[in-house]
Design an enzyme around this catalytic site. Sequence first.
Site, short mmCIF file in Angstrom:
data_model
loop_
_atom_site.label_atom_id
_atom_site.label_comp_id
_atom_site.label_asym_id
_atom_site.label_seq_id
_atom_site.Cartn_x
_atom_site.Cartn_y
_atom_site.Cartn_z
N GLU A 1 -5.81 -3.25 12.46
CA GLU A 1 -5.64 -3.96 11.21
C GLU A 1 -6.36 -5.20 11.05
O GLU A 1 -6.88 -5.57 9.97
CB GLU A 1 -4.17 -4.53 11.19
CG GLU A 1 -2.96 -3.47 11.68
CD GLU A 1 -3.49 -2.10 10.41
OE1 GLU A 1 -3.56 -2.34 9.16
OE2 GLU A 1 -2.90 -0.95 10.83
N GLU B 1 0.91 -1.13 -0.02
CA GLU B 1 -0.09 0.06 0.00
C GLU B 1 0.96 1.19 -0.17
O GLU B 1 1.82 1.34 0.79
CB GLU B 1 -0.95 -0.03 1.17
CG GLU B 1 -1.96 1.17 1.08
CD GLU B 1 -2.90 1.28 2.05
OE1 GLU B 1 -2.91 0.28 3.40
OE2 GLU B 1 -3.73 2.02 2.09
N MET C 1 0.09 -2.74 8.50
CA MET C 1 -0.51 -3.06 7.43
C MET C 1 -1.36 -4.22 7.23
O MET C 1 -0.98 -5.13 7.69
CB MET C 1 0.55 -2.90 6.24
CG MET C 1 0.07 -3.25 4.96
SD MET C 1 -0.93 -1.74 4.49
CE MET C 1 -2.08 -2.71 3.38
ZN ZN Z 1 -5.87 1.45 8.57
#
Ligand code: ZN
Length: 870
Positions: A310, A141, A275
């Site tokens: 997450e 990302e 992430m």
């Molecule tokens: Zn987030």
Amino acid sequence: MTDPAPATLAPEPLPPETPAAAPILLAAYTPYPFRLDQVSLRFQLDPEATRVHTRLAVTPLTPGAGMHLDGEALKLIALRLDGVALSPADYRLTETGLTLHAAALPEGPFVLETEVEIAPAANTALEGLYMSNGMYCTQCEAEGFRKITYYPDRPDVMARFEVRIEGPQPVLLSNGNPTASGAGWAEWSDPWPKPAYLFALVAGDLRAYPGQFTTASGREVALNIWVRPGDEPRCAFAMGALQRSMAWDERAYGREYDLDIFNIVAVDDFNMGAMENKGLNIFNSKWVLASADTATDFDFERIEGIIAHEYFHNWTGNRITCRDWFQLCLKEGLTVYRDQQFTAEMRSAPVKRIEDVMTLRARQFREDQGPLAHAVRPDSYVEINNFYTATVYEKGAEIIGMLKLLVGDDLYRKALDLYFERHDGEAATIEDWLKVFEDATGRDLAQFKRWYTDAGTPRLTVEEAYEAGTYSLTFTQSTPPTPGQTEKPARVIPIAMGLLSPNGDEVLPTQVLEMTEAQQRFDFPGLASRPIPSLLRGFSAPVVLERPSTAAERAFLLAHDTDPFTRWEAGRQLARSALMAMVGGADPEAEHLAAIGRLLADESLDPAFRALCLRLPGEEEIAQALFEAGQTPDPDAIHGARGRLLRAMAGAHEEVLMATYTAMAVPGDYLPDAASAGKRALRLAALVLLTRLDAGARAQKLFDAADNMTESLGALACLVEAGAAETALAAFKNRWQHDRLVMDKWFTVQLASAAPYAAAKRAEALAALPEFDWKNPNRFRALMGGLSGNHAGFHHRSGAGYRFYADWLIKMDAHNPQTAARMSTVFETWQRYDPARQALAQAELARIRAVPGLSRDMGEMVDRLAKPRA
Ligand code: ZN
């Protein structure tokens, strides 16, 4: 497939006149003209030359379209369509990607194969496939997958991935479920279609801290936290947090986990916090590893919140993702809101709300006040990494909270159920999100949508009247202009409020006023006497409420309000206006000092709440408030005033502070629960004040005796503030020099609390130490964040703070643009200060801008930062 690249496969350089920083526009969105039915990846790992074989099963959707694949810093080795090598006439290769000409593509489905070579060991930007302490890991990302292979690297292209990893590492991980493995290889298959930004791969000598979870429908899920050998004893808390998150998402949102395995990996070199890659979350080790002696209460709370965040992305982000990066708040705002709800339930809801508002004001209001102000859903960007901001995340979450308040808990749940049902497996937009609420509730949300499209923090002013038993409130809203947006029409503002009688009883319990006009009056009839209003309860909207009030009224609300947020807010305003007056030379405010005394003595109040009330607003907050009030903040004067007020508070309440300090000692072994943490917070808040009287004697005792990092670091901060920390700092370093996470704290604490004139010098000295491994983002942020957290030090009139910062931003930009650009936001407040400081800051921004080869990330930031105020 392994022949060296023929000369014709070399990328064609972009013409030099191509503008490197052309903005991407929301309005320019077009769907991708192909569908990916299956993605197969094969990695042959090697630090200098990893081979990535990619096989894409493609179905054309739009006849006559060429196929663009993003790709950066890739060495193309082979390219085949349906098994046949393509000729250079069939495609165009540039620095940013590969385009297959329409004429070279069949009308029906086809298979495209590529083979590329990449060098993870040389990847210092920590985006794509890179190495951290000998371990391979990925960060895709937002647009890192294009540094791994040629691919349509956009979130609306969702596909099923199969991955084969070949390498000598004992642990080889990817997304989804493991399907097969042998010596030197492993295969993974992810049944859920996903965009490339959720791809992850990890390979290394890792140890698992295992766990287990049974979902509501009976699915057994194997959980693992993967860490470097030796770190296993610091995983228990994170594992518990994961299990609590999984159970909570089932209970609160009806969302179950959907794979057989859930892996978390701790990585030391990471650009952000963590992430949400599908089934394989990758975390900055700072937000996983915790033990009593190395992590503070704050760290424990954050770890729990980030693990939850997450994990919650599995549904809000992964199963339903974003159509394009302009919709980032669709997943981030909602997921932050969900993690805030979770923490509020796990700990103290009022305390969590107050903490969240403090963060919002410190980071998001500050952003809205300066040149970086942007909408929660921006409509243009140059580098998307620059838009992972407090506005997208925190204000994005506030918008969800307002929606829930407006429609009520039941309809909120109904709308969310509809969202999951309607958009599962899709890449959605803010329009889709609002439509779900409109359909579930029958409301028109056209005006509400302005919260997404209009930047800036609304100001709310109030006029009051009381006549013949009727009290009325007339609110006026207005939003100052922000860069590129001058017109700010009225928004929907939910104002939660109540009324108190002069004797302290609540005469009107909480109700929500729905303001939709620029100016609007609300009447409250049938009151026996003029009430005292309690406005914006729970901080029901992210606005600045400007209501002139007396110190006596604020003290009254601090004593009697039934809403914990507005109660705290009254105390905060009391302290803030006392401090602002003191910056102008006034004496401490008697009403404020007396209120603090009553608060300290009130043992019916939660210690965590008392700690929050006792802590003074920071210097940055005072600077922001002075600027807001049309004044030019003087950092030295603010620093001096805050010091005088702390001394006055301590002097006025020495006895009760000593008693509190003693009473709040938590006996027995350290536990990170909210109640114990609250006591420690109050104890340390008392210590901060007492240190103003004893020059650090008590702090030294606590530092010597502490058996946990919260008290050890809290005492150390007091010692630094008192200028009596050299021995303790040396002892701390001596004890913790082999612990990377604790040493980060050592760097930060001595800068954040250093005397203003000494801060930049100290930063220079610390930066020269062998322990300053600046290439590690955590260490870099520890030092730089310590300096910028020291308001009067960073903004010192010598300009040394600005200069030091710019030097390091330039150095970091050449190595890791994303981390450098993110840190450049320290300059977003330069326009608040006096002309001399402004000139110094501008000169540093210009110096950064002039660096040859400056990254696109930093170029965009500096261009925006340098713009004069709208
Ligand atoms: Zn987030």
